[in-house]
Design an enzyme around this catalytic site. Structure first.
Site, mmCIF file in Angstrom:
data_model
loop_
_atom_site.group_PDB
_atom_site.id
_atom_site.type_symbol
_atom_site.label_atom_id
_atom_site.label_comp_id
_atom_site.label_asym_id
_atom_site.label_seq_id
_atom_site.Cartn_x
_atom_site.Cartn_y
_atom_site.Cartn_z
ATOM 1 N N LYS A 278 29.470 -51.550 109.177
ATOM 2 C CA LYS A 278 30.903 -51.300 109.121
ATOM 3 C C LYS A 278 31.726 -52.160 110.063
ATOM 4 C CE LYS A 278 30.889 -46.430 107.835
ATOM 5 N NZ LYS A 278 31.118 -45.121 108.454
ATOM 6 N N GLY B 129 20.546 -50.299 119.912
ATOM 7 C CA GLY B 129 20.601 -49.755 118.552
ATOM 8 C C GLY B 129 19.718 -50.468 117.544
ATOM 9 N N GLY C 262 26.859 -49.199 123.424
ATOM 10 C CA GLY C 262 28.137 -48.536 123.701
ATOM 11 C C GLY C 262 28.524 -48.766 125.156
ATOM 12 N N ARG D 171 13.592 -45.136 127.883
ATOM 13 C CA ARG D 171 14.644 -44.773 128.844
ATOM 14 C C ARG D 171 14.062 -44.040 130.059
ATOM 15 N NH1 ARG D 171 19.966 -42.901 125.381
ATOM 16 N NH2 ARG D 171 20.722 -45.017 124.987
HETATM 17 C C1 3PG Z 1 23.463 -42.728 123.850
HETATM 18 O O1 3PG Z 1 22.290 -42.647 123.456
HETATM 19 O O2 3PG Z 1 24.368 -43.240 123.175
HETATM 20 C C2 3PG Z 1 23.754 -42.233 125.239
HETATM 21 O O3 3PG Z 1 22.721 -41.435 125.698
HETATM 22 C C3 3PG Z 1 25.080 -41.513 125.306
HETATM 23 O O4 3PG Z 1 25.091 -40.430 124.425
HETATM 24 P P1 3PG Z 1 26.427 -40.050 123.667
HETATM 25 O O5 3PG Z 1 26.759 -41.190 122.749
HETATM 26 O O6 3PG Z 1 26.116 -38.769 122.924
HETATM 27 O O7 3PG Z 1 27.485 -39.843 124.718
#
Ligand code: 3PG
Ligand code: MG
Length: 380
Positions: free
Chosen positions: A198, A354, A377, A35
């Site tokens: 899940k 992920g 996300g 990142r």
């Molecule tokens: C992450 O790694 O999901 C992002 O940096 C956002 O972090 P957060 O999910 O704690 O908001």
């Protein structure tokens, strides 16, 4: 969408939101700096133009309290190494002292602010906190794709205080461009592969995919909740009893929308959740009591590979089994291979963050796919 390419930063003091929420080990060393590396081109563009730069990020979830475990000090040296310049550090992201240092920055100088989430006002999206941050710079850049789904003070709210003087960075621009290839007019057939433990974690992605995909492949632990919902015997496999109805609804919606759902018809089953468990092969809806499905079976892997290879666009989020254990990694590996094969014959393939990103790196497929998104996300 204005990006930093549309501006020259000569003499500007730029405050840039980045997502430097990188994993640290117990000695606070960075275990994956991708990142940070991703943001280097934006940093270099601004400094190269002759601007100065204030970097701000969150790390972890310190819940509004100062906690040195989550200090951005842990990453100060790494940033400095990567950009080949000194990086100054401010112990608090707002306040008089920090404003003074920010104001005194000259061309090419960089200041890193302490964790934004040491103030609860960051996540609550507080306006006056955002205003305090905005005082540090005269131009605002958002390059924090991993945090794009959070309406926090340093992301959405601060932008109000920079009319005209704001832009997105290169990370943001590239991630959005790649995401749009998938969600806006994908080349068909479009296959989405959804896995992981899940159903509840994936409802949002599946519902969105029902609107755009032609095929949805479902693997991983979540598949067994689907089999249970359809009346199957799943032994002691993972199952969310409160999501049976959701599964049936998804299957029904898919049928109405003409989306083909593919569940793994066979599984590798184990007598316990352990790398050295006894294993067998079984139909996924006929798993004996006390046995659990931990990976998709060979026939499912083959069928999934066929669907993937016939696709022109592939989005993959979530592993097919417990790939961290060798005995249950073959399903995820063969899906990774099929996605790589599809890429080599021209498909656009996007892996969403992920665990699936971890799996493609682990098995060495990362350079055989079109794009690995940094945060699923945010992608959703
Ligand atoms: C992450 O790694 O999901 C992002 O940096 C956002 O972090 P957060 O999910 O704690 O908001
Ligand atoms: Mg997150």
């Amino acid at each position: 969408m204005k990006t930093i390419n549309d501006f020259n930063f000569k003499g500007k003091r730029v405050i840039m939101r980045v997502d430097f929420n990188v994993p640290l080990n117990k000695d606070f060393q960075i275990t994956d700096d991708s990142r940070i590396r991703a943001a280097i081109p934006s940093i270099e563009k601004i400094l190269g133009d002759g601007g100065s730069l204030i970097l701000m990020s969150h790390m972890g979830r310190p819940k509004g309290e100062v906690n040195s475990d989550y200090s951005l000090k842990h990453i100060q040296n790494r940033i400095s190494e990567l950009i080949n310049r000194p990086v100054q550090f401010a112990d608090d992201c707002i306040g008089e002292e920090t404003e003074k240092v920010a104001n005194s920055l000259t061309e090419g100088e960089v200041l890193l602010l302490e964790n934004l989430r040491f103030h609860k006002e960051e996540t609550s999206g507080d306006e006056s906190f955002a205003e305090s941050l905005s005082k540090l710079g005269d131009f605002y850049v958002n390059d924090a794709f991993g945090t794009a789904h959070r309406a926090h003070a340093s992301t959405a709210i601060i932008a109000k205080f920079f009319s005209g003087n704001k832009a997105f960075g290169y990370v943001m621009a590239r991630e959005i461009e790649n995401a749009e290839k998938v969600v806006k007019n994908p080349t068909r057939p479009f296959t989405a592969i959804v896995g992981g433990a899940k159903v509840s974690d994936k409802i949002l992605i599946v519902e969105n995919l029902l609107k755009v995909a032609d095929h949805i492949i479902i693997g991983g632990g979540m598949a067994y909740t689907f089999f249970k919902a359809k009346g199957g015997q799943i032994g002691s496999s993972l199952c969310e009893m409160d999501r049976l109805k959701t599964c049936l609804e998804i299957l029904k919606k898919a049928e109405e929308a003409g989306v083909e759902i593919h569940l793994p018809n066979d599984s590798i089953i184990a007598d316990k959740f352990d790398a050295h468990a006894n294993t067998q092969h079984a139909p996924s809806n006929e798993i004996a009591d006390d046995w659990m499905g931990l990976d998709i079976g060979n026939s499912a892997a083959e069928k999934f590979a066929q669907v993937i290879k016939n696709s022109s666009t592939v989005l993959w989020n979530g592993p097919m089994g417990v790939f961290e254990m060798e005995a249950f990694s073959s399903g995820t590996k063969s899906v990774a291979q099929a996605v790589a094969d599809a890429t080599s014959v021209g498909a656009f393939t996007l892996i969403g963050g992920g665990d699936s990103a971890a799996a493609v790196y682990k098995f060495g497929f990362d350079d055989q796919l079109s794009y690995v998104c940094s945060c699923v996300g945010a992608l959703l």
